[in-house]
Every structure is written in C-alpha cells, then in structure tokens.
Enzyme design. Structure first.
Site, PDB file in Angstrom:
ATOM      1  N   PRO A   2       0.818  -1.220   0.000  1.00  0.00           N
ATOM      2  CA  PRO A   2       0.000   0.000   0.000  1.00  0.00           C
ATOM      3  C   PRO A   2       0.851   1.271   0.000  1.00  0.00           C
ATOM      4  O   PRO A   2       1.707   1.456   0.852  1.00  0.00           O
ATOM      5  CB  PRO A   2      -0.807  -0.127   1.296  1.00  0.00           C
ATOM      6  CG  PRO A   2      -0.797  -1.584   1.620  1.00  0.00           C
ATOM      7  CD  PRO A   2       0.545  -2.077   1.155  1.00  0.00           C
ATOM      8  N   GLU A   3       0.641   2.122  -0.985  1.00  0.00           N
ATOM      9  CA  GLU A   3       1.234   3.454  -1.020  1.00  0.00           C
ATOM     10  C   GLU A   3       0.088   4.427  -1.281  1.00  0.00           C
ATOM     11  O   GLU A   3      -1.086   4.041  -1.240  1.00  0.00           O
ATOM     12  CB  GLU A   3       2.340   3.523  -2.065  1.00  0.00           C
ATOM     13  CG  GLU A   3       3.408   2.448  -1.817  1.00  0.00           C
ATOM     14  CD  GLU A   3       4.730   2.699  -2.509  1.00  0.00           C
ATOM     15  OE1 GLU A   3       5.001   3.857  -2.895  1.00  0.00           O
ATOM     16  OE2 GLU A   3       5.509   1.747  -2.647  1.00  0.00           O
ATOM     17  N   LYS A  51      -1.263   7.830   3.541  1.00  0.00           N
ATOM     18  CA  LYS A  51      -1.493   6.391   3.652  1.00  0.00           C
ATOM     19  C   LYS A  51      -2.563   6.063   4.688  1.00  0.00           C
ATOM     20  O   LYS A  51      -2.748   4.906   5.057  1.00  0.00           O
ATOM     21  CB  LYS A  51      -0.195   5.681   4.004  1.00  0.00           C
ATOM     22  CG  LYS A  51       0.913   5.862   2.969  1.00  0.00           C
ATOM     23  CD  LYS A  51       2.150   5.092   3.378  1.00  0.00           C
ATOM     24  CE  LYS A  51       3.292   5.328   2.407  1.00  0.00           C
ATOM     25  NZ  LYS A  51       4.498   4.546   2.789  1.00  0.00           N
ATOM     26  N   ASN A 165       7.850   2.548  -0.517  1.00  0.00           N
ATOM     27  CA  ASN A 165       9.143   2.002  -0.912  1.00  0.00           C
ATOM     28  C   ASN A 165       9.276   1.804  -2.422  1.00  0.00           C
ATOM     29  O   ASN A 165      10.354   1.952  -2.983  1.00  0.00           O
ATOM     30  CB  ASN A 165       9.376   0.675  -0.189  1.00  0.00           C
ATOM     31  CG  ASN A 165      10.843   0.383  -0.009  1.00  0.00           C
ATOM     32  OD1 ASN A 165      11.630   1.277   0.246  1.00  0.00           O
ATOM     33  ND2 ASN A 165      11.215  -0.876  -0.162  1.00  0.00           N
ATOM     34  N   ARG A 250      14.279  -1.265   4.540  1.00  0.00           N
ATOM     35  CA  ARG A 250      13.454  -1.549   3.367  1.00  0.00           C
ATOM     36  C   ARG A 250      14.347  -1.932   2.191  1.00  0.00           C
ATOM     37  O   ARG A 250      15.376  -1.273   1.950  1.00  0.00           O
ATOM     38  CB  ARG A 250      12.637  -0.312   2.987  1.00  0.00           C
ATOM     39  CG  ARG A 250      11.774   0.250   4.095  1.00  0.00           C
ATOM     40  CD  ARG A 250      10.577  -0.602   4.400  1.00  0.00           C
ATOM     41  NE  ARG A 250       9.745  -0.020   5.435  1.00  0.00           N
ATOM     42  CZ  ARG A 250       8.760   0.842   5.211  1.00  0.00           C
ATOM     43  NH1 ARG A 250       8.507   1.236   3.979  1.00  0.00           N
ATOM     44  NH2 ARG A 250       8.042   1.307   6.204  1.00  0.00           N
TER      45      ARG A 250
END
Length: 289
Positions: A2-3, A51, A165, A250
C-alpha cells in the site's frame, strides 16, 4: 504494497460502498473498541490522507485506519463469500443493507472524534493526491535536512504524504541519483522537479489496477523488484540493498550505471549474483542524461 495510490483506491471503494448509507452492522474486533456499536449511524464519507483512511460517521465520529504493509479493506455483496483472509485476521466489519466492508490485518484502527482528526494525520506533509498539495512546501520539507539520504526523506510522511518504498526507488531512478545521495547534493534542477515527478507518478496510477512507472510495454517498473535483472535503460544488472527510514530496513533498488551517488557497501543477497547474460535493454532515454 500500500502506497498513496493504493490507499486512494481503497478509499474510493469504501466510499462507493458505504457513503450515504446507514450502518446495519458494526463489529470491532480489537479489545479497545469491542463494545463500540455504530449501527444506526450513516457513513458520511471516506477520505484518504497520505497512507491513512478516515471514515467519517454520523454523530461526529471517525474510524481511522492504516494499512501499513499487510492490511486491506475488502467489500462484499450480500451472500458473497469473504475472501480477504482467515476470520481471526478480521479487525472490523462495517455493513449496510447491500454492502459489507471488512478490514483485515489492520495494524492501526482507532475511533476518534471527527474534530480530532488532526491527531491522526496532522503530522503529515502535503498529500500528493489530496487537496492540500503544495509543491513549494513539499520541497521545503525535503530540503530541511540536507544531509539526510534522499530515499529516507521521501519515505518520511512528514515531508510529503503518499510515497512508499516502490515509488522511492522509482523516483530516484528517474532522477538519475541513488537513494543514498544526501538531499542537499541533489542537483537544483532535479530537486525542483522532484515534487512534480512524485505527484505525476501517483496521479497516473491512482486509477490503475497495476502500478506502472515506465511507459514500456511488458515492463511495469524500472528498478523496484528487478534485481539482478538488467536495467531497462542500459542493461546493467539492477542491485538491491536495505535502507532504513526510521521505522525499519526496506529493500531499495537502483541501477549502478544510470544513477550517480553513494551506495552501501553491503548488498542484499538478491542482488549479489546476476544470473546469465542480460538481454538487450529496452531503449528509454533519460531526461537527466
């Protein structure tokens, strides 16, 4: 994962399913809100903020949720089999006469007074997909700590809200610099272009089922998830290493030929050994070459 674009899509689905309708089912499966019952209240709207998801309910209440890495909201019609995961992963159920919204694996779930929404999202920078977007403020936020690696600055939602990311790696590739380049060393022309580039990418993908940044047939992303395959621009094997953002490490992808700047000494194993001879790269000129 999810972004900002994924959350925008989730908000639209929830809004279409619930907004303007009265809740006939309310089931919060977290101890803090186990006794809360919202049945009989109308859902006013579902609003994305970076988000975060804000579901505004009649009576001045907001159901605040955040998907993070694994959370999701699923919408089901009456009689439809639920398919978002096992029952023990359900955190909340909000239903109307013709739709049921089920929140799975939500790591953040709160009920706030709508007047206190800022407690949940007030720390965020300008939202790339929101009405509060401010290019100048986003650039000023990113530039406030010139020694900070660009990748970390992009992930910091206090600077600008919505980049995750995947977009971090893709934005750095399109700018022609590594995610470890200090923000203050980003060439001025590229720094000035950065907020508009980020906004363009998220806006282009908010209505798409699959995220794309390349414009190339058969290739959705330039570098993210591609190590050790060849760069689509030059054919050099893409590399991957971990980068911290203040909340954890990440996987971060880059092309060592197309992107200038510092890189970590230690690569992730996924990017250590290119396999086989790379095929010819797809032609795609760099706007920064």
């Amino acid at each position: 994962m999810p972004e900002g674009d994924t959350v925008w899509q989730a908000a639209r689905r929830l809004h279409d399913a619930l907004a303007g309708k009265v809740l006939t089912r309310s089931d919060f499966r977290v101890p803090r809100y186990a006794l809360v019952d919202l049945t009989g209240r109308a859902v006013l709207d579902v609003t994305p903020r970076g988000k975060h998801l804000l579901t505004h309910v009649e009576g001045g209440l907001t159901v605040h949720s955040h998907l993070r890495m694994d959370g999701s909201w699923k919408i089901f019609a009456p009689g439809q089999r639920w398919s978002g995961g096992p029952a023990h992963q359900i955190r909340v159920i909000l239903g109307t006469v013709d739709r049921t919204a089920v929140g799975y694996r939500l790591p953040v779930l709160d009920i706030l007074r709508t007047a206190d929404d800022q407690r949940a999202v007030g720390h965020l920078g300008p939202d790339l997909l929101g009405p509060d977007w401010d290019t100048g403020q986003a650039l000023a936020n990113l530039s406030a700590d010139p020694a900070r690696p660009l990748g970390e600055a992009l992930l910091d939602q206090r600077n600008l809200a919505g980049v995750g990311n995947v977009y971090k790696s893709e934005i750095c590739f399109l700018l022609g610099v590594t995610p470890w380049l200090p923000v203050g060393e980003l060439p001025p022309d590229r720094a000035a272009h950065l907020p508009a580039l980020a906004k363009k990418l998220l806006e282009a993908n908010r209505d798409r089922p699959a995220r794309r940044t390349t414009g190339l047939r058969g290739h959705d992303l330039f570098v993210y998830g591609r190590a050790p395959r060849p760069c689509l621009r030059c054919g050099t094997p893409v590399r991957v290493a971990d980068q911290g953002d203040g909340s954890g490490e990440r996987p971060t992808y880059w092309c060592p030929a197309c992107q200038s700047g510092p890189v970590p000494r230690r690569l992730s194993r996924r990017g250590d050994r290119p396999s086989g001879r790379p095929p010819p790269a797809a032609p795609h000129p760099s706007p920064w070459s």
